[in-house]
Design a protein around this motif. Structure first.
Motif, PDB file in Angstrom:
ATOM      1  N   GLN A 108     -12.330  -1.377  -3.861  1.00  0.00           N
ATOM      2  CA  GLN A 108     -12.842  -2.187  -2.767  1.00  0.00           C
ATOM      3  C   GLN A 108     -14.085  -1.467  -1.864  1.00  0.00           C
ATOM      4  O   GLN A 108     -14.416  -2.154  -1.002  1.00  0.00           O
ATOM      5  N   GLY A 109     -14.256  -0.269  -2.414  1.00  0.00           N
ATOM      6  CA  GLY A 109     -15.232   0.288  -1.519  1.00  0.00           C
ATOM      7  C   GLY A 109     -15.086   0.982  -0.501  1.00  0.00           C
ATOM      8  O   GLY A 109     -15.994   1.174   0.515  1.00  0.00           O
ATOM      9  N   TYR A 110     -13.931   1.203  -0.048  1.00  0.00           N
ATOM     10  CA  TYR A 110     -13.216   1.837   1.201  1.00  0.00           C
ATOM     11  C   TYR A 110     -13.097   3.345   1.321  1.00  0.00           C
ATOM     12  O   TYR A 110     -13.099   3.704   2.338  1.00  0.00           O
ATOM     13  N   GLY A 111     -12.912   3.957  -0.051  1.00  0.00           N
ATOM     14  CA  GLY A 111     -12.286   5.293  -0.084  1.00  0.00           C
ATOM     15  C   GLY A 111     -11.399   5.515  -1.245  1.00  0.00           C
ATOM     16  O   GLY A 111     -11.798   4.822  -2.093  1.00  0.00           O
ATOM     17  N   ILE A 112     -10.715   6.646  -1.101  1.00  0.00           N
ATOM     18  CA  ILE A 112      -9.736   6.551  -2.295  1.00  0.00           C
ATOM     19  C   ILE A 112      -8.378   6.622  -1.962  1.00  0.00           C
ATOM     20  O   ILE A 112      -7.611   5.816  -2.821  1.00  0.00           O
ATOM     21  N   ARG A 140      -5.067  -4.032   1.465  1.00  0.00           N
ATOM     22  CA  ARG A 140      -5.402  -3.312   2.280  1.00  0.00           C
ATOM     23  C   ARG A 140      -4.368  -3.011   3.410  1.00  0.00           C
ATOM     24  O   ARG A 140      -3.508  -3.861   3.457  1.00  0.00           O
ATOM     25  N   SER A 141      -4.473  -2.078   4.247  1.00  0.00           N
ATOM     26  CA  SER A 141      -3.413  -1.799   5.228  1.00  0.00           C
ATOM     27  C   SER A 141      -4.243  -2.094   6.726  1.00  0.00           C
ATOM     28  O   SER A 141      -3.517  -1.414   7.902  1.00  0.00           O
ATOM     29  N   GLY A 142      -5.242  -2.890   6.737  1.00  0.00           N
ATOM     30  CA  GLY A 142      -5.720  -2.942   7.891  1.00  0.00           C
ATOM     31  C   GLY A 142      -6.377  -1.892   8.592  1.00  0.00           C
ATOM     32  O   GLY A 142      -6.519  -1.842  10.189  1.00  0.00           O
ATOM     33  N   GLY A 152      -4.413   4.383  -3.974  1.00  0.00           N
ATOM     34  CA  GLY A 152      -5.319   4.820  -5.092  1.00  0.00           C
ATOM     35  C   GLY A 152      -5.774   3.701  -6.128  1.00  0.00           C
ATOM     36  O   GLY A 152      -6.735   3.742  -6.857  1.00  0.00           O
ATOM     37  N   GLU A 153      -5.089   2.767  -5.999  1.00  0.00           N
ATOM     38  CA  GLU A 153      -5.181   1.542  -6.889  1.00  0.00           C
ATOM     39  C   GLU A 153      -6.505   0.393  -6.278  1.00  0.00           C
ATOM     40  O   GLU A 153      -6.897  -0.141  -7.255  1.00  0.00           O
ATOM     41  N   PHE A 154      -6.340   0.367  -5.013  1.00  0.00           N
ATOM     42  CA  PHE A 154      -7.192  -0.717  -4.425  1.00  0.00           C
ATOM     43  C   PHE A 154      -8.305   0.240  -3.433  1.00  0.00           C
ATOM     44  O   PHE A 154      -9.375  -0.679  -3.353  1.00  0.00           O
ATOM     45  N   MET A 155      -8.155   1.122  -2.890  1.00  0.00           N
ATOM     46  CA  MET A 155      -8.927   1.564  -1.936  1.00  0.00           C
ATOM     47  C   MET A 155     -10.611   1.805  -2.529  1.00  0.00           C
ATOM     48  O   MET A 155     -11.494   1.372  -2.032  1.00  0.00           O
ATOM     49  N   CYS A 156     -10.476   2.335  -3.892  1.00  0.00           N
ATOM     50  CA  CYS A 156     -11.752   2.848  -4.387  1.00  0.00           C
ATOM     51  C   CYS A 156     -12.646   1.327  -4.857  1.00  0.00           C
ATOM     52  O   CYS A 156     -13.638   1.452  -4.675  1.00  0.00           O
TER      53      CYS A 156
END
Length: 492
Positions: free
Chosen positions: A191-195, A6-8, A185-189
């Motif tokens: 991990q449940g944070y967005g798209i 994530r980017s904090g 788009g590979e990790f936000m979704c």
């Protein structure tokens, strides 16, 4: 690239996905110049959430740090943000500067964005104050006419295809893919944070085009695209696909090639160099899985087969060589899939994925990366998948810490591949917060008229990302300035 997950971004509530296209009115101040002005806009809005932005202009004396406060009146709650440290207490929202954008000269402006939830009514906030001084004092902001959903297209994305060892457009002119990766788009979704990680509105895409990039690589997650049961429905399936299609359209509207790519996939791997022990698509796996990846590519290809400007990158960074005991086993696994030594799940080989794409009737350009996280192309030509359209490209990744990161290796292993098929370095980068290594890479590729894309257009720490930008307005890091200035010199 194996990157920070994530980017904090600040999370103070249930995150919301950026999937809508409804545009709320832009709000600006009017009248005599006040001590500070704030332009507030809602750039996307959907059933339970929206994306907003603020542009702050300081008309007072210069400041070395800033803090903007304002009040929501309808129960809106900020859930995450960028280009500022966002917090909220009750109805009062605070956006304080980051370490890199605290200086604000007289007459200078700074922008920041956020995602938020809403219900009932989404009226504009009031009471804007910069460092305690009221802004827009000639009257509270009043709505103007809603802007169009997007400005008119500034160009047309080329329809690339293979001709010999070159990429050419519909007119037959030789083209190179030169640009950036847009991670998220590979990790936000999953991990449940967005798209997406950070804004992907038209202004954010225009900032990429302003670097004179002509290609944007968009990493995806197969579980999110397919809407599997472990994915929050607001971020997966139809919502995820709609958001990806929207970003692809924006990239094309600025004359750039969208390169959609499978980054994270399903399948449990706990062997050598495992990125995670999770069966779900939460890290880079050594190979695609036979259970879901062919279905993913059949769906992606069906979605974009009528748009030949979209290119496909089959799998981010294969590394079956870390699981198998011989190079022959690794390359055979790479091409043919099936039961591969050292990998517990059934593998989809590159040939399976080419077949899945072509089985839809899609003739789009396809990229296939080699072994060792796409850093080894030594036997790519020997094991090259069969493509009935002849539209297959070799993909390569290189960082300063890779094994094949020298001109001697490139001369011995890349040059023979580039002599027969187009070669695209889908990721180039370094973890030094400088650009000496990528300068060397770009020169080698330039001398041979080859393609390359910098990792990554995200506001992470350039030593761990590595990140090209410190702000989504295109402000480069000390590493990113090398790519930006080079692209502008080539295409300016």
């Amino acid at each position: 690239m194996r990157h920070p997950p994530r980017s904090g971004l600040l999370l103070v509530g249930a995150a919301v996905a950026l999937v809508g296209t409804a545009i709320a009115p832009t709000v600006t101040a009017s009248g005599a110049t006040p001590a500070c002005t704030v332009e507030y806009s809602v750039t996307n809005q959907w059933d339970a959430g929206f994306q907003g932005s603020v542009k702050i202009t300081n008309n007072m004396a210069s400041v070395s740090s800033w803090s903007l406060t304002f009040d929501f009146a309808q129960g809106q709650e900020v859930t995450q943000g960028w280009n500022a440290k966002w917090s909220q207490s009750g109805t009062s929202v605070t956006a304080a500067n980051e370490s890199w954008n605290g200086s604000l000269a007289s007459g200078a402006s700074v922008s920041a964005g956020f995602l938020a939830s809403w219900s009932g009514s989404n009226t504009a906030p009031t009471g804007f104050k910069l460092n305690g001084t009221a802004c827009n004092v000639d009257g509270e902001p009043t709505p103007t006419d809603p802007p169009p959903t997007d400005p008119p297209p500034t160009g047309e994305a080329p329809k690339l295809h293979v001709s010999g060892n070159k990429l050419v457009d519909a007119s037959g002119a030789t083209r190179r893919m030169l640009g950036v990766n847009r991670s998220g788009g590979e990790f936000m979704c999953v991990q449940g944070y967005g798209i997406f990680d950070g804004p992907v509105d038209d202004a954010a895409v225009e900032a990429i085009a302003d670097w004179k990039a002509n290609t944007v690589r968009i990493p995806l997650n197969e579980e999110c695209w397919l809407g599997l049961s472990n994915i929050k429905p607001e971020y997966g399936g139809a919502n995820y696909i709609a958001a990806v299609k929207d970003l692809v359209a924006k990239v094309e509207a600025h004359g750039m090639t969208p390169l959609v790519e499978l980054h994270w996939s399903y399948g449990q791997y706990t062997g050598n160099s495992a990125g995670c022990s999770d069966v779900h698509a939460t890290c880079q796996k050594p190979m695609p899985d036979a259970q879901y990846t062919p279905s993913f590519w059949a769906s992606v290809a069906s979605t974009f087969k009528d748009d030949p400007a979209v290119a496909f990158d089959l799998f981010n960074e294969p590394y079956p060589d870390r699981a198998t005991s011989t190079t022959t086993q690794a390359w055979t696994c790479w091409r043919d899939g099936g039961t591969c030594p050292g990998i517990s799940y059934e593998v989809a080989g590159m040939q399976d994925l080419v077949d899945a794409v072509r089985g839809t009737g899609a003739k789009n350009l396809i990229l296939a990366g080699g072994l060792a996280y796409s850093n080894d192309l030594s036997q790519w030509l020997t094991y090259k998948p069969s493509d009935p359209t002849g539209n297959l490209v070799a993909a390569y990744h290189v960082y300063n810490f890779n094994t094949c990161a020298s001109e001697s290796c490139w001369n011995s292993t890349l040059a023979p591949v580039a002599a027969q098929v187009p070669l695209v370095a889908g990721e180039i980068g370094e973890n030094t917060c400088s650009h000496g290594f990528v300068d060397t890479v770009m020169k080698w590729f330039d001398d041979r008229n080859l393609s390359y894309l910098g990792w990554t257009w995200n506001t992470w720490d350039c030593s761990s990302g590595p990140s090209l930008i410190s702000g989504y307005d295109g402000t480069p890091t000390s590493y990113g300035i090398g790519l930006r200035d080079h692209l502008r010199a080539l295409n300016g």
